[in-house]
Design a protein around this motif. Structure first.
Motif, PDB file in Angstrom:
ATOM      1  N   ALA A 160     -48.217 -12.179  58.578  1.00 22.99           N
ATOM      2  CA  ALA A 160     -47.760 -13.543  58.861  1.00 22.99           C
ATOM      3  C   ALA A 160     -47.627 -14.392  57.590  1.00 22.99           C
ATOM      4  CB  ALA A 160     -48.699 -14.219  59.847  1.00 22.99           C
ATOM      5  N   GLU A 161     -48.524 -14.194  56.644  1.00 21.31           N
ATOM      6  CA  GLU A 161     -48.501 -14.958  55.391  1.00 21.31           C
ATOM      7  C   GLU A 161     -48.732 -14.010  54.220  1.00 21.31           C
ATOM      8  OE1 GLU A 161     -50.797 -18.598  55.341  1.00 21.31           O
ATOM      9  OE2 GLU A 161     -50.774 -18.613  57.544  1.00 21.31           O
ATOM     10  N   PRO A 162     -47.717 -13.223  53.863  1.00 25.20           N
ATOM     11  CA  PRO A 162     -47.908 -12.225  52.806  1.00 25.20           C
ATOM     12  C   PRO A 162     -48.060 -12.862  51.420  1.00 25.20           C
ATOM     13  CG  PRO A 162     -45.649 -12.193  53.604  1.00 25.20           C
ATOM     14  CD  PRO A 162     -46.396 -13.175  54.444  1.00 25.20           C
ATOM     15  N   PRO A 163     -49.152 -12.540  50.729  1.00 20.63           N
ATOM     16  CA  PRO A 163     -49.330 -13.074  49.387  1.00 20.63           C
ATOM     17  C   PRO A 163     -48.400 -12.403  48.378  1.00 20.63           C
ATOM     18  CG  PRO A 163     -51.323 -11.923  50.125  1.00 20.63           C
ATOM     19  CD  PRO A 163     -50.287 -11.785  51.190  1.00 20.63           C
ATOM     20  N   HIS A 164     -48.079 -13.133  47.334  1.00 17.93           N
ATOM     21  CA  HIS A 164     -47.327 -12.609  46.184  1.00 17.93           C
ATOM     22  C   HIS A 164     -45.950 -12.059  46.549  1.00 17.93           C
ATOM     23  CE1 HIS A 164     -51.175 -13.153  44.307  1.00 17.93           C
ATOM     24  NE2 HIS A 164     -51.718 -12.307  45.147  1.00 17.93           N
ATOM     25  N   GLY A 165     -45.406 -12.466  47.687  1.00 22.09           N
ATOM     26  CA  GLY A 165     -44.083 -12.000  48.083  1.00 22.09           C
ATOM     27  C   GLY A 165     -44.042 -10.554  48.532  1.00 22.09           C
ATOM     28  N   VAL A 166     -45.199  -9.950  48.786  1.00 26.50           N
ATOM     29  CA  VAL A 166     -45.251  -8.550  49.235  1.00 26.50           C
ATOM     30  C   VAL A 166     -44.556  -8.446  50.590  1.00 26.50           C
ATOM     31  CG1 VAL A 166     -46.767  -6.657  49.960  1.00 26.50           C
ATOM     32  CG2 VAL A 166     -47.356  -8.028  47.948  1.00 26.50           C
ATOM     33  N   ASP A 167     -43.690  -7.468  50.738  1.00 27.10           N
ATOM     34  CA  ASP A 167     -42.975  -7.248  51.994  1.00 27.10           C
ATOM     35  C   ASP A 167     -43.881  -6.485  52.962  1.00 27.10           C
ATOM     36  OD1 ASP A 167     -41.145  -6.930  54.021  1.00 27.10           O
ATOM     37  OD2 ASP A 167     -39.900  -5.490  52.927  1.00 27.10           O
ATOM     38  N   VAL A 168     -44.906  -7.183  53.444  1.00 21.32           N
ATOM     39  CA  VAL A 168     -45.901  -6.553  54.305  1.00 21.32           C
ATOM     40  C   VAL A 168     -45.249  -5.973  55.554  1.00 21.32           C
ATOM     41  CG1 VAL A 168     -47.962  -6.946  55.724  1.00 21.32           C
ATOM     42  CG2 VAL A 168     -47.829  -7.911  53.422  1.00 21.32           C
ATOM     43  N   GLY A 169     -44.389  -6.741  56.212  1.00 22.61           N
ATOM     44  CA  GLY A 169     -43.742  -6.245  57.430  1.00 22.61           C
ATOM     45  C   GLY A 169     -42.934  -4.986  57.176  1.00 22.61           C
ATOM     46  N   GLY A 170     -42.150  -4.981  56.116  1.00 26.98           N
ATOM     47  CA  GLY A 170     -41.349  -3.800  55.774  1.00 26.98           C
ATOM     48  C   GLY A 170     -42.212  -2.591  55.450  1.00 26.98           C
ATOM     49  N   LEU A 171     -43.303  -2.826  54.740  1.00 24.55           N
ATOM     50  CA  LEU A 171     -44.194  -1.722  54.387  1.00 24.55           C
ATOM     51  C   LEU A 171     -44.903  -1.157  55.613  1.00 24.55           C
ATOM     52  CD1 LEU A 171     -45.647  -3.168  51.078  1.00 24.55           C
ATOM     53  CD2 LEU A 171     -44.211  -1.132  51.287  1.00 24.55           C
ATOM     54  N   GLY A 207     -39.908  -7.773  48.752  1.00 24.87           N
ATOM     55  CA  GLY A 207     -38.573  -8.045  49.267  1.00 24.87           C
ATOM     56  C   GLY A 207     -37.620  -6.871  49.353  1.00 24.87           C
ATOM     57  N   GLY A 208     -36.908  -6.760  50.440  1.00 26.66           N
ATOM     58  CA  GLY A 208     -35.810  -5.802  50.599  1.00 26.66           C
ATOM     59  C   GLY A 208     -36.253  -4.349  50.655  1.00 26.66           C
ATOM     60  N   THR A 209     -35.246  -3.479  50.622  1.00 26.12           N
ATOM     61  CA  THR A 209     -35.512  -2.044  50.708  1.00 26.12           C
ATOM     62  C   THR A 209     -35.237  -1.388  49.374  1.00 26.12           C
ATOM     63  OG1 THR A 209     -33.275  -1.658  51.472  1.00 26.12           O
ATOM     64  CG2 THR A 209     -34.973  -1.913  53.165  1.00 26.12           C
ATOM     65  N   SER A 210     -35.715  -0.166  49.230  1.00 25.56           N
ATOM     66  CA  SER A 210     -35.479   0.600  47.998  1.00 25.56           C
ATOM     67  C   SER A 210     -34.000   0.827  47.800  1.00 25.56           C
ATOM     68  CB  SER A 210     -36.183   1.953  48.070  1.00 25.56           C
ATOM     69  OG  SER A 210     -37.558   1.771  48.042  1.00 25.56           O
ATOM     70  N   LEU A 245     -47.681  -5.610  40.774  1.00 26.25           N
ATOM     71  CA  LEU A 245     -46.607  -5.231  41.695  1.00 26.25           C
ATOM     72  C   LEU A 245     -45.399  -4.679  40.947  1.00 26.25           C
ATOM     73  CD1 LEU A 245     -46.890  -8.224  44.166  1.00 26.25           C
ATOM     74  CD2 LEU A 245     -47.399  -5.812  44.674  1.00 26.25           C
ATOM     75  N   VAL A 246     -45.032  -5.304  39.840  1.00 30.51           N
ATOM     76  CA  VAL A 246     -43.880  -4.825  39.060  1.00 30.51           C
ATOM     77  C   VAL A 246     -44.162  -3.434  38.500  1.00 30.51           C
ATOM     78  CG1 VAL A 246     -42.574  -5.219  36.920  1.00 30.51           C
ATOM     79  CG2 VAL A 246     -42.933  -7.095  38.514  1.00 30.51           C
ATOM     80  N   GLU A 247     -45.346  -3.230  37.946  1.00 31.19           N
ATOM     81  CA  GLU A 247     -45.688  -1.922  37.369  1.00 31.19           C
ATOM     82  C   GLU A 247     -45.767  -0.850  38.451  1.00 31.19           C
ATOM     83  OE1 GLU A 247     -46.721   0.962  34.434  1.00 31.19           O
ATOM     84  OE2 GLU A 247     -45.518  -0.855  34.488  1.00 31.19           O
ATOM     85  N   ALA A 248     -46.396  -1.164  39.578  1.00 35.30           N
ATOM     86  CA  ALA A 248     -46.485  -0.190  40.671  1.00 35.30           C
ATOM     87  C   ALA A 248     -45.092   0.150  41.190  1.00 35.30           C
ATOM     88  CB  ALA A 248     -47.362  -0.732  41.803  1.00 35.30           C
ATOM     89  N   GLN A 249     -44.223  -0.852  41.329  1.00 33.10           N
ATOM     90  CA  GLN A 249     -42.869  -0.594  41.799  1.00 33.10           C
ATOM     91  C   GLN A 249     -42.099   0.274  40.820  1.00 33.10           C
ATOM     92  OE1 GLN A 249     -41.511  -1.732  44.977  1.00 33.10           O
ATOM     93  NE2 GLN A 249     -40.347   0.060  44.333  1.00 33.10           N
ATOM     94  N   ARG A 250     -42.264   0.018  39.523  1.00 33.98           N
ATOM     95  CA  ARG A 250     -41.594   0.835  38.506  1.00 33.98           C
ATOM     96  C   ARG A 250     -42.013   2.299  38.645  1.00 33.98           C
ATOM     97  NH1 ARG A 250     -42.610   3.345  34.021  1.00 33.98           N
ATOM     98  NH2 ARG A 250     -44.753   2.630  33.825  1.00 33.98           N
ATOM     99  N   LEU A 251     -43.297   2.521  38.834  1.00 32.86           N
ATOM    100  CA  LEU A 251     -43.806   3.885  38.978  1.00 32.86           C
ATOM    101  C   LEU A 251     -43.306   4.528  40.273  1.00 32.86           C
ATOM    102  CD1 LEU A 251     -47.340   3.134  37.598  1.00 32.86           C
ATOM    103  CD2 LEU A 251     -45.680   4.705  36.556  1.00 32.86           C
TER     104      LEU A 251
END
Length: 152
Positions: free
Chosen positions: A120-131, A147-150, A49-55
């Motif tokens: 309802a139960e997003p694994p690894h803190g993924v912001d499923v609803g936001g996505l 978590g949060g927005t860009s 998740l960190v690497e994908a977010q960085r990219l």
């Protein structure tokens, strides 16, 4: 085309060795390109998740998709659809950045459907609803994976 040489990786699998731009588009051989993500790298979920977010933050959704695809392929069965959906969202963002609205819409819809069951139960803190909400509105800038927005 019969008899044409194919690019192969060190294991003999077909792999296009042409350089790519930041959105993953192939460039002519010998052209300077963006360094590609290594394939088949097993990472813990948080590292993926960190690497994908960085990219994504660097404007490289195609490359983020490669990281998320590795996570999908190595994920436990119960999480495979989450990672597949995240990879599809990154490809949808790639199409959006390339100006392919129809392809973007198809991948964003598919990705949203894949991750929706995890809302309802997003694994690894993924912001499923936001996505999911972002994918359904198809804005150019996705929210952060966790978590949060860009940042603006």
């Amino acid at each position: 085309m019969e008899g044409s040489p194919r690019d192969r990786d060190e294991n003999g699998r077909a792999r296009n060795a042409r350089p790519r731009d930041g959105l993953g588009r192939p460039l002519p051989y010998g052209a300077p390109g963006v360094e590609r993500q290594p394939e088949g790298v097993p990472r813990p979920p948080d590292e993926s998740l960190v690497e994908a977010q960085r990219l994504l933050d660097d404007g490289k959704p195609f490359h983020a998709h490669e990281v998320l695809e590795d996570a999908w392929k190595s994920a436990p069965e119960a999480e495979r659809e989450l990672w597949r959906g995240l990879a599809q969202l990154a490809v949808g963002l790639t199409h959006l950045a390339r100006g392919n609205a129809k392809g973007a819409r198809a991948l964003l819809d598919r990705g949203a459907r894949s991750i929706e069951p995890f809302r309802a139960e997003p694994p690894h803190g993924v912001d499923v609803g936001g996505l999911v909400d972002w994918a359904r509105t198809a804005t150019p800038a996705p929210p952060r994976l966790v978590g949060g927005t860009s940042p603006s």
